[in-house]
Design an enzyme around this catalytic site. Structure first.
Site, short mmCIF file in Angstrom:
data_model
loop_
_atom_site.label_atom_id
_atom_site.label_comp_id
_atom_site.label_asym_id
_atom_site.label_seq_id
_atom_site.Cartn_x
_atom_site.Cartn_y
_atom_site.Cartn_z
N SER A 144 103.05 65.90 79.98
CA SER A 144 102.92 64.45 79.81
C SER A 144 101.86 63.93 80.78
O SER A 144 101.53 64.60 81.77
CB SER A 144 104.26 63.79 80.14
OG SER A 144 104.09 62.42 80.44
N TYR A 157 111.78 61.37 84.71
CA TYR A 157 110.88 61.95 83.69
C TYR A 157 109.63 62.50 84.36
O TYR A 157 109.19 63.62 84.08
CB TYR A 157 110.53 60.86 82.69
CG TYR A 157 109.69 61.27 81.53
CD1 TYR A 157 108.32 61.03 81.51
CD2 TYR A 157 110.26 61.90 80.42
CE1 TYR A 157 107.54 61.41 80.42
CE2 TYR A 157 109.49 62.26 79.33
CZ TYR A 157 108.13 62.01 79.35
OH TYR A 157 107.36 62.39 78.25
P1 NAP Z 1 111.38 62.03 70.32
O1 NAP Z 1 110.80 61.39 69.11
O2 NAP Z 1 112.41 61.32 71.14
O3 NAP Z 1 111.97 63.49 69.90
C1 NAP Z 1 112.56 64.24 70.90
C2 NAP Z 1 113.15 65.46 70.22
O4 NAP Z 1 113.81 66.24 71.22
C3 NAP Z 1 114.18 65.11 69.16
O5 NAP Z 1 114.03 65.97 68.05
C4 NAP Z 1 115.49 65.40 69.86
O6 NAP Z 1 116.48 65.82 68.97
C5 NAP Z 1 115.10 66.57 70.73
N1 NAP Z 1 116.05 66.79 71.84
C6 NAP Z 1 116.31 65.97 72.87
N2 NAP Z 1 117.23 66.52 73.68
C7 NAP Z 1 117.56 67.72 73.14
C8 NAP Z 1 118.46 68.77 73.50
N3 NAP Z 1 119.23 68.68 74.60
N4 NAP Z 1 118.54 69.85 72.71
C9 NAP Z 1 117.80 69.94 71.58
N5 NAP Z 1 116.91 68.98 71.17
C10 NAP Z 1 116.81 67.89 71.95
O7 NAP Z 1 110.21 62.41 71.33
P2 NAP Z 1 108.66 62.69 71.08
O8 NAP Z 1 107.91 61.45 71.38
O9 NAP Z 1 108.47 63.39 69.77
O10 NAP Z 1 108.41 63.70 72.29
C11 NAP Z 1 108.48 65.09 72.13
C12 NAP Z 1 108.07 65.69 73.45
O11 NAP Z 1 106.79 65.16 73.82
C13 NAP Z 1 109.01 65.34 74.60
O12 NAP Z 1 109.09 66.44 75.49
C14 NAP Z 1 108.30 64.18 75.30
O13 NAP Z 1 108.66 64.08 76.66
C15 NAP Z 1 106.87 64.58 75.15
N6 NAP Z 1 105.88 63.51 75.23
C16 NAP Z 1 105.97 62.43 74.42
C17 NAP Z 1 104.94 61.46 74.50
C18 NAP Z 1 104.94 60.23 73.65
O14 NAP Z 1 104.16 59.31 73.98
N7 NAP Z 1 105.73 60.14 72.59
C19 NAP Z 1 103.89 61.63 75.38
C20 NAP Z 1 103.89 62.75 76.23
C21 NAP Z 1 104.89 63.69 76.12
P3 NAP Z 1 117.85 64.99 68.83
O15 NAP Z 1 117.65 64.18 67.63
O16 NAP Z 1 118.90 66.05 68.70
O17 NAP Z 1 118.03 64.15 70.07
C1 GCO Z 2 106.62 55.86 79.30
C2 GCO Z 2 106.27 56.71 78.12
C3 GCO Z 2 105.48 57.92 78.57
C4 GCO Z 2 105.16 58.78 77.39
C5 GCO Z 2 104.39 59.98 77.79
C6 GCO Z 2 103.06 59.65 78.37
O1 GCO Z 2 107.72 55.29 79.31
O2 GCO Z 2 105.77 55.77 80.20
O3 GCO Z 2 107.43 57.10 77.42
O4 GCO Z 2 106.21 58.62 79.51
O5 GCO Z 2 106.34 59.22 76.77
O6 GCO Z 2 105.12 60.84 78.58
O7 GCO Z 2 102.33 60.85 78.47
#
Ligand code: NAP
Ligand code: GCO
Length: 264
Positions: A144, A157
């Site tokens: 992230s 986080y």
């Molecule tokens: P999301 O839409 O909230 O999806 C998260 C996924 O993780 C869901 O499928 C959820 O499944 C699963 N999950 C959570 N806890 C779990 C557990 N204990 N066991 C199995 N599955 C679990 O999040 P996203 O935005 O797609 O993010 C995916 C990854 O990218 C995360 O690691 C997040 O930190 C990272 N990320 C996101 C962003 C952003 O801006 N969106 C940016 C940087 C990094 P359930 O339905 O079972 O909860």
């Molecule tokens: C926040 C956001 C971010 C994104 C991502 C950025 O609350 O600042 O959720 O943390 O998820 O991780 O890279």
């Protein structure tokens, strides 16, 4: 260009019922990989299998909480029996809790660390023996911007994602000699359910202040979408990146390079 092919490979993308994980799994499938994914609930599983089918992807879904070592070991064994030994692991599953540190309980902090940092350790530990036996492997940890920067309310986080950056470098260091490459993808701000609260229209119909803030901080002047991560994921999962190891590839529209739009 064959070095980008994933034909004959078995890929496990954790938490890939929707969001970033689903897009990454779709990309790996398009490059030829057989797809396994996990989630925790029946509803998300049913919806995900339907969505994969609509994309023409014969993905196999497994119920598994990635923080539970026994469930993880069983899922990896089941995938081995049903699809083949895992060649590619994407540690994508993750949560965030946006709570000021002084108001966050130790249990809430632990829950984020457990899913976002301990689980990638548990998952990686479970797949490495098979990769060593096969003589190759690819591990991609979804880091992230908070692997590099902090901001208010995301202490757990940021601590987890900062730790995940260093876990990525350590896995790369410890297993590179077995032809296993471990890298990270650091998405910027991506429009998924996880960030929906930061983008929702305000009660008075105005733009969410954070939405405006992020657009001003991103040279691309837009939020990312899960599709922006597809190419980088295929690159890091394929032979095209066999000499890339311990690297965090930021896919952030330039936000980490930019001081932010100057006020007019
Ligand atoms: P999301 O839409 O909230 O999806 C998260 C996924 O993780 C869901 O499928 C959820 O499944 C699963 N999950 C959570 N806890 C779990 C557990 N204990 N066991 C199995 N599955 C679990 O999040 P996203 O935005 O797609 O993010 C995916 C990854 O990218 C995360 O690691 C997040 O930190 C990272 N990320 C996101 C962003 C952003 O801006 N969106 C940016 C940087 C990094 P359930 O339905 O079972 O909860
Ligand atoms: C926040 C956001 C971010 C994104 C991502 C950025 O609350 O600042 O959720 O943390 O998820 O991780 O890279």
């Amino acid at each position: 260009m064959n070095s980008f092919s994933l034909q004959g490979k078995v890929a496990l993308v954790t938490g890939a019922a929707y969001g970033i994980g689903f897009a990454i799994a779709e990309a790996l499938a398009a490059a030829g990989a057989k797809i396994a994914f996990n989630c925790r609930g029946q509803h998300h599983m049913d919806e995900a299998l339907k969505a994969y089918k609509e994309k023409g992807i014969d993905a196999k879904g497994y119920f598994c909480d990635v923080t539970d070592e026994e469930q993880v070991q069983k899922m990896v064994a089941d995938i081995g029996n049903e699809l083949g030994v895992i060649d590619i692991l994407v540690n994508n599953a993750g949560i965030i809790k946006r709570i000021p540190m002084t108001e966050m309980s130790a249990d809430e902090f632990r829950q984020v660390i457990d899913i976002d940092l301990n689980a990638p350790f548990i998952m990686t530990k479970a797949v490495i023996p098979g990769m060593i036996q096969k003589g190759h492997g690819k591990i991609i940890n979804i880091c992230s911007m908070m692997s590099e920067l902090g901001r208010e309310t995301v202490s757990a986080y940021a601590a987890a994602k900062g730790g995940l950056k260093m876990l990525t470098k350590n896995i790369a260091s410890e297993y590179g000699e077995y032809n296993i490459q471990c890298n990270g993808i650091g998405p910027g701000y991506i429009a998924t359910p996880q960030t929906a609260p930061l983008r929702e229209t305000q009660p008075d119909g105005s733009q969410h202040p954070f939405d405006k803030f992020i657009i001003g901080k991103t040279p691309a002047a837009r939020w990312g979408v899960p599709e922006d991560l597809m190419g980088p994921a295929v690159f890091l999962a394929s032979g095209a990146s066999d000499f890339v190891n311990g690297h965090i590839l930021y896919v952030d529209g330039g936000i980490l390079a930019y001081i932010g739009k100057q006020p007019k």
